[in-house]
Design a protein around this motif. Structure first.
Motif, PDB file in Angstrom:
ATOM      1  N   ARG A 198       1.036  -1.232   0.012  1.00 54.03           N
ATOM      2  CA  ARG A 198       0.138   0.269  -0.162  1.00 54.03           C
ATOM      3  C   ARG A 198       0.671   1.264   0.142  1.00 54.03           C
ATOM      4  O   ARG A 198       0.345   2.459  -0.809  1.00 54.03           O
ATOM      5  CB  ARG A 198      -0.643   0.095   1.402  1.00 54.03           C
ATOM      6  N   ASP A 199       2.350   1.219   0.796  1.00 51.39           N
ATOM      7  CA  ASP A 199       3.410   2.230   0.707  1.00 51.39           C
ATOM      8  C   ASP A 199       3.307   2.421  -1.124  1.00 51.39           C
ATOM      9  O   ASP A 199       3.946   3.786  -1.014  1.00 51.39           O
ATOM     10  CB  ASP A 199       4.443   2.241   1.301  1.00 51.39           C
ATOM     11  N   PHE A 200       3.242   1.748  -2.068  1.00 52.32           N
ATOM     12  CA  PHE A 200       3.135   1.894  -3.048  1.00 52.32           C
ATOM     13  C   PHE A 200       2.249   2.461  -4.178  1.00 52.32           C
ATOM     14  O   PHE A 200       2.032   2.450  -5.161  1.00 52.32           O
ATOM     15  CB  PHE A 200       4.627   0.941  -4.162  1.00 52.32           C
ATOM     16  N   GLY A 201       0.902   2.480  -3.715  1.00 50.53           N
ATOM     17  CA  GLY A 201      -0.052   2.824  -3.799  1.00 50.53           C
ATOM     18  C   GLY A 201      -1.478   1.537  -4.979  1.00 50.53           C
ATOM     19  O   GLY A 201      -1.749   2.206  -5.978  1.00 50.53           O
ATOM     20  N   VAL A 202      -0.944   0.769  -5.041  1.00 46.75           N
ATOM     21  CA  VAL A 202      -1.268  -0.696  -5.277  1.00 46.75           C
ATOM     22  C   VAL A 202      -2.498  -1.335  -4.962  1.00 46.75           C
ATOM     23  O   VAL A 202      -2.984  -0.918  -4.288  1.00 46.75           O
ATOM     24  CB  VAL A 202      -0.479  -1.976  -4.854  1.00 46.75           C
ATOM     25  N   SER A 203      -3.640  -0.660  -5.754  1.00 48.81           N
ATOM     26  CA  SER A 203      -5.010  -1.462  -5.534  1.00 48.81           C
ATOM     27  C   SER A 203      -5.320  -2.604  -4.795  1.00 48.81           C
ATOM     28  O   SER A 203      -4.274  -3.764  -4.637  1.00 48.81           O
ATOM     29  CB  SER A 203      -6.274  -1.597  -7.239  1.00 48.81           C
ATOM     30  N   GLU A 204      -6.822  -2.444  -4.109  1.00 47.93           N
ATOM     31  CA  GLU A 204      -7.049  -3.569  -3.653  1.00 47.93           C
ATOM     32  C   GLU A 204      -6.961  -5.113  -4.248  1.00 47.93           C
ATOM     33  O   GLU A 204      -6.802  -5.992  -3.647  1.00 47.93           O
ATOM     34  CB  GLU A 204      -8.309  -3.616  -2.675  1.00 47.93           C
ATOM     35  N   LEU A 205      -7.368  -4.618  -5.717  1.00 48.40           N
ATOM     36  CA  LEU A 205      -7.176  -6.136  -6.425  1.00 48.40           C
ATOM     37  C   LEU A 205      -5.715  -6.866  -6.696  1.00 48.40           C
ATOM     38  O   LEU A 205      -5.440  -8.182  -6.919  1.00 48.40           O
ATOM     39  CB  LEU A 205      -8.363  -5.855  -7.777  1.00 48.40           C
ATOM     40  N   THR A 206      -4.604  -5.901  -7.237  1.00 53.03           N
ATOM     41  CA  THR A 206      -3.987  -6.211  -7.138  1.00 53.03           C
ATOM     42  C   THR A 206      -3.222  -6.898  -6.140  1.00 53.03           C
ATOM     43  O   THR A 206      -2.478  -7.455  -6.514  1.00 53.03           O
ATOM     44  CB  THR A 206      -3.189  -5.201  -7.689  1.00 53.03           C
ATOM     45  N   ILE A 207      -3.418  -6.252  -4.683  1.00 52.99           N
ATOM     46  CA  ILE A 207      -2.898  -5.923  -3.975  1.00 52.99           C
ATOM     47  C   ILE A 207      -3.036  -7.828  -3.444  1.00 52.99           C
ATOM     48  O   ILE A 207      -3.021  -8.955  -3.115  1.00 52.99           O
ATOM     49  CB  ILE A 207      -2.754  -5.333  -2.643  1.00 52.99           C
ATOM     50  N   GLY A 208      -4.445  -8.101  -3.582  1.00 50.77           N
ATOM     51  CA  GLY A 208      -5.866  -9.801  -3.028  1.00 50.77           C
ATOM     52  C   GLY A 208      -4.493 -10.551  -4.356  1.00 50.77           C
ATOM     53  O   GLY A 208      -4.071 -11.664  -4.185  1.00 50.77           O
ATOM     54  N   LEU A 209      -4.429 -10.191  -5.571  1.00 50.11           N
ATOM     55  CA  LEU A 209      -3.721 -11.329  -6.674  1.00 50.11           C
ATOM     56  C   LEU A 209      -2.372 -11.662  -6.478  1.00 50.11           C
ATOM     57  O   LEU A 209      -2.254 -12.290  -7.149  1.00 50.11           O
ATOM     58  CB  LEU A 209      -4.193 -10.089  -8.400  1.00 50.11           C
ATOM     59  N   THR A 210      -2.081 -10.396  -6.057  1.00 46.43           N
ATOM     60  CA  THR A 210      -0.273 -10.650  -5.902  1.00 46.43           C
ATOM     61  C   THR A 210      -0.119 -10.751  -4.430  1.00 46.43           C
ATOM     62  O   THR A 210       0.308 -12.449  -4.363  1.00 46.43           O
ATOM     63  CB  THR A 210       0.392  -9.342  -6.271  1.00 46.43           C
ATOM     64  N   VAL A 211       0.205  -9.772  -3.526  1.00 44.02           N
ATOM     65  CA  VAL A 211       0.838  -9.750  -2.668  1.00 44.02           C
ATOM     66  C   VAL A 211       0.163 -10.881  -1.472  1.00 44.02           C
ATOM     67  O   VAL A 211       0.214 -12.011  -0.591  1.00 44.02           O
ATOM     68  CB  VAL A 211       1.064  -8.676  -1.880  1.00 44.02           C
ATOM     69  N   VAL A 212      -1.079 -10.893  -1.303  1.00 45.50           N
ATOM     70  CA  VAL A 212      -2.283 -11.883  -0.570  1.00 45.50           C
ATOM     71  C   VAL A 212      -1.947 -12.689  -1.275  1.00 45.50           C
ATOM     72  O   VAL A 212      -1.532 -13.996   0.002  1.00 45.50           O
ATOM     73  CB  VAL A 212      -3.542 -11.208  -0.275  1.00 45.50           C
ATOM     74  N   ALA A 213      -2.100 -12.831  -2.654  1.00 49.32           N
ATOM     75  CA  ALA A 213      -2.248 -14.645  -2.622  1.00 49.32           C
ATOM     76  C   ALA A 213      -1.090 -15.429  -2.362  1.00 49.32           C
ATOM     77  O   ALA A 213      -0.451 -16.630  -2.183  1.00 49.32           O
ATOM     78  CB  ALA A 213      -2.738 -14.018  -4.007  1.00 49.32           C
ATOM     79  N   ALA A 214       0.148 -14.401  -2.900  1.00 47.46           N
ATOM     80  CA  ALA A 214       1.533 -15.491  -2.458  1.00 47.46           C
ATOM     81  C   ALA A 214       1.334 -16.030  -1.452  1.00 47.46           C
ATOM     82  O   ALA A 214       2.676 -16.961  -0.979  1.00 47.46           O
ATOM     83  CB  ALA A 214       2.323 -13.840  -3.057  1.00 47.46           C
ATOM     84  N   GLY A 215       1.393 -14.559  -0.624  1.00 45.59           N
ATOM     85  CA  GLY A 215       1.897 -14.839   1.018  1.00 45.59           C
ATOM     86  C   GLY A 215       0.337 -15.961   1.525  1.00 45.59           C
ATOM     87  O   GLY A 215       1.325 -16.427   2.017  1.00 45.59           O
ATOM     88  N   THR A 216      -0.343 -15.565   1.386  1.00 45.72           N
ATOM     89  CA  THR A 216      -1.106 -16.867   1.852  1.00 45.72           C
ATOM     90  C   THR A 216      -1.079 -18.388   1.141  1.00 45.72           C
ATOM     91  O   THR A 216      -1.281 -19.709   1.553  1.00 45.72           O
ATOM     92  CB  THR A 216      -3.198 -16.517   1.402  1.00 45.72           C
ATOM     93  N   SER A 217      -0.308 -18.614  -0.040  1.00 42.21           N
ATOM     94  CA  SER A 217       0.196 -19.877  -0.697  1.00 42.21           C
ATOM     95  C   SER A 217       0.917 -20.431   0.146  1.00 42.21           C
ATOM     96  O   SER A 217       1.963 -21.076  -0.634  1.00 42.21           O
ATOM     97  CB  SER A 217      -0.257 -19.204  -2.282  1.00 42.21           C
TER      98      SER A 217
END
Length: 350
Positions: free
Chosen positions: A196-215
């Motif tokens: 979020r410090d880089f201004g990324v949207s919630e959908l992109t966060i979910g598809l990348t950071v959150v998805a990779a983290g929970t995987s």
């Protein structure tokens, strides 16, 4: 501080995955259950627990894009990154039952999810139907384990532990799952703050950071399973986790939310079709010689790099992935691995 939390979370995930794989393999032998079935059920559901927690929390907190992106992104990450990396570690044997039933089920469920999302929302009734589907899938897995016990297949069998160690194996599985959930939550919390410090949207966060983290639990469990020779657990964990994500995580999130899970236009036009394409690609890759070879693992990883690159472009200019051209690109990316797999299968049979 966030980077330190990420490092600690990765260490916790590694320890948790090791405990889970060891305990699950021993229980498979002690109970006469095929390691493939264990990978499709115990390990898959256990390592998907972070996705369930994060998606439920996101849905109930009014962040449907994070919830949906978590499921879609995790399924894409599981096949392309985790299965690809595991195959690079060691070629993965694929059981005939797996190719004939479990992979087609994953493809069918992915297609059904895309159809359900066409109206822009996966409603509560649809979510409840998906959740009931998970009960049926797990019941069939248990039934199949009774028909094909581990002891009937020498390649799948694991030396059984002493009788007294079954309790310790159960404790190892429980401890591993606990560490996986804690580690993934710490990782996601810190990673989302950084993103979020880089201004990324919630959908992109979910598809990348959150998805990779929970995987990461799936990644750690599959990689360690491959290194320890539990190749059926490594493969079964990936497909089983994808099935659990669609039926359990997305189903429960939609069923328990007041208005279901909203599906954004961007996800409907791009990410959901990519998830379906990835699921379809998984079939010929597993079918060729019933082994996921190293070159196929490298191909999957390359596919994920391309997908991530498209997402990064979309984060700065969302309009560049909207429209028919995007769907043609997805089709082209899907056709390439299919062509390689077909050529490889033809050469291997000559």
């Amino acid at each position: 501080m966030a980077w330190a939390i990420l490092a600690v979370a990765l260490a916790v995930l590694t320890v948790g995955a090791d405990l889970l794989v060891r305990g699950a393999a021993r229980l498979a032998a002690a109970w006469g259950i095929s390691p493939l079935i264990v990978g499709l059920t115990i390990v898959a559901c256990g390592t998907s627990a972070p996705e369930l927690v994060v998606s439920l929390h996101s849905t109930l907190s009014g962040q449907p894009d994070v919830a949906l992106g978590n499921v879609v992104g995790s399924n894409i990450f599981n096949v392309l990154a985790i299965l690809g990396a595991s195959a690079l570690i060691v070629p993965l044997r694929v059981a005939d039952q797996f190719v004939r039933f479990d992979v087609p089920v994953m493809i069918a469920l992915t297609a059904a999810t895309l159809v359900l999302a066409l109206d822009g929302r996966i409603g509560r009734i649809e979510g409840a139907a998906l959740s009931l589907g998970l009960v049926g899938y797990l019941a069939r897995a248990v039934w199949m384990s009774r028909r094909s016990p581990a002891g009937t297949d020498e390649d799948l069998a694991v030396p059984g532990p002493p009788r007294g160690s079954v309790a310790w194996s159960c404790l190892s599985v429980a401890a591993g799952l606990t560490l996986l959930v804690l580690g993934s939550r710490w990782f996601v919390s810190a990673a989302v703050d950084l993103a979020r410090d880089f201004g990324v949207s919630e959908l992109t966060i979910g598809l990348t950071v959150v998805a990779a983290g929970t995987s990461l639990p799936e990644a750690a469990a599959s990689a360690l399973a491959a290194l320890r020779g539990e190749r059926d657990i490594a493969v079964g964990n990936v497909v089983g986790s994808n099935i659990f994500n669609l039926l359990g995580v997305l189903g429960l999130s939609a069923a328990l939310s007041g208005g279901g899970v909203a599906v954004s236009e961007a996800a409907l036009r791009f990410d959901l079709p990519v998830m379906l394409g990835v699921a379809v690609v998984c079939l010929p890759i597993c079918w060729t010689g019933q082994v996921v070879a190293r070159w196929e693992g490298g191909l999957l990883l390359a596919y994920y790099v391309i997908y991530t690159g498209v997402l990064l472009v979309a984060a700065t200019d969302p309009g560049r992935i909207a429209g028919p051209a995007t769907l043609w690109g997805v089709a082209a990316l899907t056709a390439l691995p299919l062509l390689f797999a077909a050529v490889h299968a033809f050469r291997s049979r000559r």
